[in-house]
Design a protein around this motif. Structure first.
Motif: not given
Length: 708
Positions: A396-410, A429-440
């Motif tokens: 769930r957190r990954l999907h929210a992060t992938a909305e604004g993060d092309p690396l996580v989406a990819g 590289a992915v987990a750090r972004r997911v745990l940081r959460g969605p970003r602008a």
């Protein structure tokens, strides 16, 4: 590969059976495919493939496997009319309620109907010298010699036919979900494989249609997954020869999609975004909806059997039948065929054990994805382990992060496309972004399709940004405010361009425009809007405006109402009773305004924008705005603010002129806007009596940048 036998028999002419037959041709002199349906030369559906009339696609990994087994097949499919789309860049994924960021993945997917794909695979496999096909023929059972499988008993579907025996060194069962192979094993004295079952109770209804030209702005696929409070899904895929297929599905009887055409369209509208729902409603129907019900995902653990007869293998849905809404079946079948080919290269010794272990890898991948996604829905009953609950919370957190993060989406799409294993989503590289959460998002992410040009009107030269259909007479027209430029709108411009022509420019005196001698006033900017629309051939304009862009655009609209279609007002509009904010009063004061402009630094500019948007703005957006805030723009700001004596009175006149038009309007206002108080959001109904007003909690003056 060395020859290891004279004849192999494949039971079933599905994609799984055909690709298994291809893998066998390098190891056996003859390969016979036995199929109970008629194997026609064309591309029509087969009766024994009830899901054949529903949405199908070759995932990137499946496409790679198909290419390995049948080189050149991808190009042949596309040349024959199949659609090919860049993964993620030309696809709209809405997963867990979040639309994934667009990105370049380097992968592509082929979209075509199941009969079209299967027909091409069948043609290629049947053309191989070693392959023969016997259709309209039932397999009655297996024959054995000295404890090993030695062939099959068949009965042709023709009057007067008698039972025959086909001897074989190897029999490969691609018999689908039915339980014939477990029963055969039991009859031979071997145990049945253990089964895992997840009751999903999903039903989906599909129909073909032809969308209006450019309806989805270049996207070749829309996929909308189920969410816990709305267990419905939608798939709109491009198909061969310019047609599309629409499949809608739901979990449980209360979300069962209808088979009646108008009701099917209405069901789709409960899932689809507005532009997709409108495209579906405007489409030409090519047939009536058909229904397919899928009770449960089922996996048979052949790789765990300690006893299994020599001379027999199992492939495809006979091993594992997945929830078809995840589109994994053909890809897993192709991956199993590649695994079979690899095992045959190593010879016949212990073939079944080695093959089932190799085939379990793609099955594990697809099973993990589909069952974990299903168990994220309360509508699906099943045991949820602590590990499963933790995994779904992470997703769930990954999907929210992938909305604004092309690396996580990819990364997510690489796993969904089966190019990478599921553990890839846990890489640092992915987990750090997911745990940081969605970003602008970085400001210029998601701007694919935006074109750059120059607009020349009455001596003014200014950058022009466009998206969507060129030269269309109806367009979305974006008008920036102070101190912005047309670049403010790039991400939204790209999205609007999926439906209509969309344009934005730097207002004279702002951004990178060349507008020497232009008089800074609302009437002059309004007149420029009109002349720009004429130069661009736009006869009907939907305004999207921010800040001073509102008075400019609305003053034009009041003077040219026949060309004014609608308005989206973001922290702007007609402002009856408005009083200048403190900074505006400073700019209007001669000497003090010039001193402010002369001493404004990048750091001071950033601090000013932080006050205007407490949630924060993308760094690239702020830096680009400051780069545009040159000496000419600073002078234009002072002249513009000093040109309006009483902004509240001007707002009253503007509202009175617009009110009789009662055009459609959407008003969006940041609750924490320090320059234009949120109370003015509701006052926009003075100008637009039917306006829809939304106040955005947490946003300030630039909500389109902090919450795009």
């Amino acid at each position: 590969m060395r020859r290891i036998g004279e004849r192999a028999v494949v039971i079933g002419g599905s994609v799984a059976g055909l690709l298994a037959a291809r893998a066998l041709t390098d190891a056996y002199e003859r390969v016979t495919v036995v199929e109970r349906d008629e194997l026609a030369e064309g591309m029509g559906p087969r009766r024994s493939v009830p899901q054949g009339r529903h949405a199908h696609a070759l995932l990137p990994h499946g496409q790679a496997c198909l290419e390995r087994l049948l080189p050149g097949s991808s190009g042949e499919l596309v040349a024959a009319g199949a659609a090919e789309c860049a993964v993620l860049r030309q696809m709209r994924f809405i997963i867990g309620g979040h639309e994934l960021a667009r990105a370049e993945t380097g992968a592509s997917s082929i979209f075509a109907s199941r009969p079209f794909i299967e027909g091409h695979v069948r043609r290629r496999v049947r053309a191989l010298p070693a392959v023969e096909a016997i259709d309209r023929c039932d397999v009655l059972g297996l024959t054995t010699e000295a404890g090993r499988v030695a062939g099959v008993r068949i009965l042709r579907r023709a009057d007067g036919s008698a039972e025959e025996t086909l001897a074989a060194d190897l029999v490969v069962a691609a018999t689908g979900r039915d339980a014939r192979v477990p029963a055969w094993l039991e009859g031979l004295g071997h145990p049945r494989p253990a089964e895992e079952r997840l009751a999903v109770g999903v039903t989906y209804a599909s129909r073909r249609l032809r969308l209006p030209e450019g309806a989805l702005g270049g996207d070749g696929m829309v996929l909308i997954g189920s969410v816990p409070d709305r267990p419905r899904c939608l798939f709109l895929f491009s198909q061969e020869h310019g047609s599309w297929i629409l499949s809608v599905g739901g979990y449980g009887p209360e979300h069962r999609p209808p088979a009646e055409l108008d009701a099917h369209t209405a069901f789709a509208a409960t899932v689809a975004p507005t532009d997709v729902a409108e495209a579906i409603a405007a489409a030409e129907p090519l047939d009536e909806p058909v229904i397919h019900a899928f009770p449960a995902s089922l996996r048979r653990r052949y790789e765990r059997l300690r006893s299994f007869p020599e001379g027999l293998l199992v492939v495809g849905d006979a091993i594992c039948s997945f929830n078809p809404t995840y589109g994994q079946g053909m890809t897993v079948a192709a991956a199993q065929a590649v695994a079979l080919h690899r095992c045959l290269e190593e010879g016949p010794r212990d073939l079944a054990r080695r093959f089932f272990a190799a085939a379990a890898e793609p099955v594990d991948h697809a099973w993990t994805l589909s069952t974990s996604a299903d168990l994220a829905l309360p509508a699906v009953a099943g045991h949820r382990t602590r590990r499963m609950r933790a995994l779904n919370a992470y997703m769930r957190r990954l999907h929210a992060t992938a909305e604004g993060d092309p690396l996580v989406a990819g990364a997510f799409i690489a796993v969904v496309g089966m190019r990478e294993p599921p553990p890839a989503l846990m890489r640092p590289a992915v987990a750090r972004r997911v745990l940081r959460g969605p970003r602008a998002p970085a400001w210029r992410e998601g701007t694919h399709g935006v074109r750059r040009a120059e607009l020349r009107v009455d001596g003014v030269h200014t950058p022009l940004l466009e998206a969507g259909t060129p030269d269309a007479s109806e367009a979305v027209v974006f008008l920036h405010g102070n101190p912005g430029s047309g670049a403010d709108w790039e991400p939204l411009l790209a999205v609007a361009g999926r439906r209509l022509r969309a344009v934005a420019w730097d207002a004279p005196g702002f951004g990178r425009s060349d507008a020497e001698g232009f008089r800074q006033s609302v009437p002059d900017h309004a007149a420029f809007v009109g002349r720009a629309l004429e130069a661009l051939g736009i006869e009907r304009a939907h305004l999207v405006a921010h800040d001073f862009g509102g008075p400019w655009g609305l003053a034009w609209a009041a003077g040219d109402p026949d060309r004014f279609a609608s308005a989206v007002l973001i922290g702007t509009g007609a402002l009856p009773g408005y009083r200048w904010h403190a900074l505006a009063r400073l700019w209007r004061t001669r000497g003090a305004g010039e001193l402010f402009m002369a001493t404004t630094t990048r750091a001071g500019f950033r601090a000013l924008l932080r006050r205007g948007n407490p949630r924060g703005l993308p760094r690239a957006f702020v830096d680009r705005m400051y780069d545009d805030f040159d000496r000419g723009t600073r002078r234009a700001v002072l002249d513009l603010y000093r040109s309006v004596d009483d902004v509240g009175e001007a707002g009253e006149r503007l509202a009175a002129a617009l009110r009789p038009l009662d055009r459609p309007a959407l008003v969006l206002w940041g609750r924490r806007d320090p320059y234009l108080p949120v109370a003015h959001a509701e006052r926009q109904r003075d100008a637009f009596p039917s306006a829809e007003v939304r106040v955005l909690d947490g946003s300030g003056h630039w909500p389109f940048a902090d919450d795009p």
